[in-house]
Design a protein around this motif. Structure first.
Motif, PDB file in Angstrom:
ATOM      1  N   TYR A  33       6.758  90.814  42.599  1.00 29.20           N
ATOM      2  CA  TYR A  33       6.410  89.423  42.877  1.00 29.20           C
ATOM      3  C   TYR A  33       5.254  89.274  43.852  1.00 29.20           C
ATOM      4  N   ASN A  40      12.751  81.061  45.880  1.00 30.06           N
ATOM      5  CA  ASN A  40      12.024  80.728  44.667  1.00 30.06           C
ATOM      6  C   ASN A  40      12.605  81.545  43.507  1.00 30.06           C
ATOM      7  N   GLY A  41      13.507  80.924  42.743  1.00 30.00           N
ATOM      8  CA  GLY A  41      14.131  81.608  41.620  1.00 30.00           C
ATOM      9  C   GLY A  41      13.331  81.542  40.343  1.00 30.00           C
ATOM     10  N   MET A  42      12.204  80.838  40.399  1.00 30.59           N
ATOM     11  CA  MET A  42      11.289  80.735  39.254  1.00 30.59           C
ATOM     12  C   MET A  42      11.974  80.190  38.003  1.00 30.59           C
ATOM     13  N   THR A  43      12.853  79.215  38.192  1.00 28.13           N
ATOM     14  CA  THR A  43      13.472  78.482  37.100  1.00 28.13           C
ATOM     15  C   THR A  43      13.319  76.996  37.376  1.00 28.13           C
ATOM     16  N   THR A  44      13.561  76.185  36.355  1.00 27.04           N
ATOM     17  CA  THR A  44      13.474  74.739  36.527  1.00 27.04           C
ATOM     18  C   THR A  44      14.487  74.252  37.559  1.00 27.04           C
ATOM     19  N   ASP A  45      15.718  74.766  37.489  1.00 19.17           N
ATOM     20  CA  ASP A  45      16.748  74.359  38.446  1.00 19.17           C
ATOM     21  C   ASP A  45      16.374  74.779  39.863  1.00 19.17           C
ATOM     22  N   SER A  46      15.848  75.994  40.003  1.00 18.16           N
ATOM     23  CA  SER A  46      15.429  76.469  41.325  1.00 18.16           C
ATOM     24  C   SER A  46      14.338  75.586  41.890  1.00 18.16           C
ATOM     25  N   SER A  47      13.372  75.220  41.054  1.00 14.91           N
ATOM     26  CA  SER A  47      12.267  74.382  41.503  1.00 14.91           C
ATOM     27  C   SER A  47      12.779  73.019  41.966  1.00 14.91           C
ATOM     28  N   HIS A  48      13.693  72.431  41.214  1.00 16.95           N
ATOM     29  CA  HIS A  48      14.240  71.121  41.589  1.00 16.95           C
ATOM     30  C   HIS A  48      15.011  71.213  42.905  1.00 16.95           C
ATOM     31  N   ALA A  72       3.564  82.058  41.210  1.00 14.15           N
ATOM     32  CA  ALA A  72       4.960  81.632  41.062  1.00 14.15           C
ATOM     33  C   ALA A  72       5.293  80.437  41.942  1.00 14.15           C
ATOM     34  N   GLU A  78       4.745  76.668  43.504  1.00 16.87           N
ATOM     35  CA  GLU A  78       4.349  75.424  42.858  1.00 16.87           C
ATOM     36  C   GLU A  78       3.757  74.455  43.877  1.00 16.87           C
TER      37      GLU A  78
END
Length: 270
Positions: free
Chosen positions: A223, A137-145, A185, A187
């Motif tokens: 975290y 979980n990098g907590m970025t949009t790209d990570s989430s995708h 953090a 989703e």
């Protein structure tokens, strides 16, 4: 899937340590995120693994260079090892190692070296084991995708190879929906992935053994402490024990606790 690559030993004197192991009477599994070890730490990790008397190992966050060392030593001690093709070109991969079992690749194999799938056959039964290292979980949009795509593809794959005796183990990098403490953090797709595994008919082995337990397998003051490492098993599998072993963290071998899972091997697993 590559089960016999890298037979050349990195240390010549290991060649005499191969042992013949009797067929397994139970499953004594250790799953550990090895945290991308250096060669020196990889040697210490293998020493710890060999002293643990586990007959099945699921090692995640493996990298190619230290991974070759780990595989070579385990194979010298009678383990049969398996990784998914492309592991040596991937940033991270997962390894399954077993002794006392016949080991066969599951076909079709996974599409990502983070996942490895084998059938472990003993005199009593066959268990289908899937080792998984989920994206962080990098907590970025790209990570989430990236995580969402991986999770969805893995659920489709597991559905396609599902069988009564199924065990999914590793650092999934997700938490259960009612995790304590709550961690904002993560989703909805992370919780949907965990629920999707349960919807496949799998049981959370730790939760089955400890209905009110609140252990974590990875700790962070920034975290929050998290139970990221999981073992999910079919209800046909007779579960004896599922605990977290924190000696790996205390000894500086990894930043994760290991999962120790013990099950009976019965014909119900087939």
């Amino acid at each position: 899937m590559d089960t016999n690559a890298d037979q050349g030993m990195l240390f010549a004197d290991l060649g005499d340590t191969v042992e013949n192991h009797a067929p397994a009477e139970d499953l004594r599994l250790c799953s550990l995120n090895v945290n991308s070890p250096s060669l020196a730490r990889a040697q210490r990790l293998v020493d710890w693994l060999l002293s643990s008397d586990r007959n099945v190992l699921v090692l995640t966050e493996m990298q190619a260079n230290s991974g070759r060392l780990i595989r070579s030593i385990l194979e010298a001690h009678g383990y049969r090892t398996s990784c998914t093709p492309g592991w040596h070109e991937s940033r991270f991969h997962t390894l399954i190692a077993a002794r006392g079992f016949e080991v066969a690749n599951v076909e079709p194999g996974p599409l990502d070296p983070r996942v490895v799938a084998v059938d472990l056959t003993s005199t009593a039964s066959t268990l289908r084991l899937i080792g998984v290292y989920g994206p962080t979980n990098g907590m970025t949009t790209d990570s989430s995708h990236h995580r969402r795509t991986f999770q969805q593809q893995l659920l489709v794959y597991l559905t396609s190879i599902r069988r009564p005796g199924l065990c999914v183990v590793g650092d999934l990098n997700v938490i259960e929906p009612d995790h304590r403490p709550p961690l904002p953090a993560f989703e909805e797709h992370d919780y949907a992935f965990y629920r999707g595994l349960i919807d496949l008919g799998l049981h959370d082995a730790y939760r089955a053994c400890h209905p009110h337990g609140n252990e974590h397998s990875w700790f962070s003051s920034v975290y929050g402490s998290q139970r990221l490492d999981h073992a999910l098993i079919s209800p046909t599998i007779t579960l004896r024990k599922c605990v977290y072993d924190h000696s790996t963290r205390h000894q500086g071998l990894s930043d994760h606790a290991a999962i120790n899972l013990v099950t009976e091997l019965t014909e119900n697993d087939v």
